[in-house]
Design an enzyme around this catalytic site. Structure first.
Site, short mmCIF file in Angstrom:
data_model
loop_
_atom_site.label_atom_id
_atom_site.label_comp_id
_atom_site.label_asym_id
_atom_site.label_seq_id
_atom_site.Cartn_x
_atom_site.Cartn_y
_atom_site.Cartn_z
N HIS A 19 -10.56 15.09 48.27
CA HIS A 19 -9.44 14.59 47.84
C HIS A 19 -9.51 13.11 47.29
O HIS A 19 -9.19 12.56 46.02
CB HIS A 19 -8.37 14.27 48.62
N LYS A 43 4.88 24.42 59.93
CA LYS A 43 5.00 24.50 61.24
C LYS A 43 3.43 24.46 61.77
O LYS A 43 3.16 24.05 62.82
CB LYS A 43 5.37 25.97 61.52
N ARG A 92 -12.00 23.78 43.12
CA ARG A 92 -13.34 23.84 43.99
C ARG A 92 -13.82 25.29 43.45
O ARG A 92 -13.82 25.38 42.32
CB ARG A 92 -12.92 23.87 45.49
#
Ligand code: PNS
Length: 165
Positions: A19, A43, A92
């Site tokens: 990143h 979650k 990617r």
């Protein structure tokens, strides 16, 4: 001429060296980069949206042209609200393409004036993902270099907290 602002959106749970490489490369093309962290709680996330924003801010503390914010709702609305029409996404290997293609075309349907620009990281970061970094770290593997050092420490303390519970 007004500043060319690019929005670099993502989950960033947590930010990786890949990143960071995309942000640095984007600064070669745009005047400012806004890293936009999806604030929708997941979650399975290791870091809260606030923690993710904080980590990225600390990584780019010395780079005046990078700002970090969280967003919710539609990406295209956020991009327009920030006065931009450019979205950056890292690409990617082959598996990213379909997902990115769908997202780009849906965003284009919603906001035709917004363009998505795809960038590839340097080869050494090409295979890195937040998910695999977290998995390797949680199994005791070495993640040196896959994330910035301060993120490595943050992962280690998260794992230590989990182990202590
Ligand atoms: O790092 P990620 O998880 O691949 O990033 C995905 C992200 C945050 C760019 C995407 O989920 C997104 O833009 N979410 C905001 C909601 C939205 O606009 N959805 C429509 C996209 S088709």
């Amino acid at each position: 001429m007004s500043d060319r602002i690019a929005i670099y959106p993502g989950s960033f749970d947590p930010v990786t060296s890949g990143h960071c490489n995309i942000v640095e490369r984007s600064l070669g093309v745009f005047d400012k980069v806004v890293v936009a962290v999806l604030s929708h709680p997941s979650k399975t996330a290791m870091f809260s949206p606030e923690e993710r924003v904080d980590l990225i801010r600390r990584v780019f503390a010395d780079e005046q042209r990078v700002s970090v914010e969280s967003f919710d709702g539609l990406l295209v609305d956020y991009v327009a609200q920030r006065g931009s029409s450019s979205v950056i996404r890292g690409l990617r290997a082959v598996q990213d393409f379909e997902y990115e293609f769908q997202m780009t075309m849906m965003n284009r349907r919603l906001a035709p004036q917004i363009d998505t620009f795809f960038m590839m990281t340097d080869a050494e970061f090409f295979y890195i993902s937040s998910r695999t970094v977290k998995e390797v770290a949680s199994l005791g593997g070495d993640i040196t270099g896959t994330v910035p050092p301060l993120v490595e420490h943050a992962i280690a303390s998260k794992l230590a907290q989990g182990a202590a519970q």
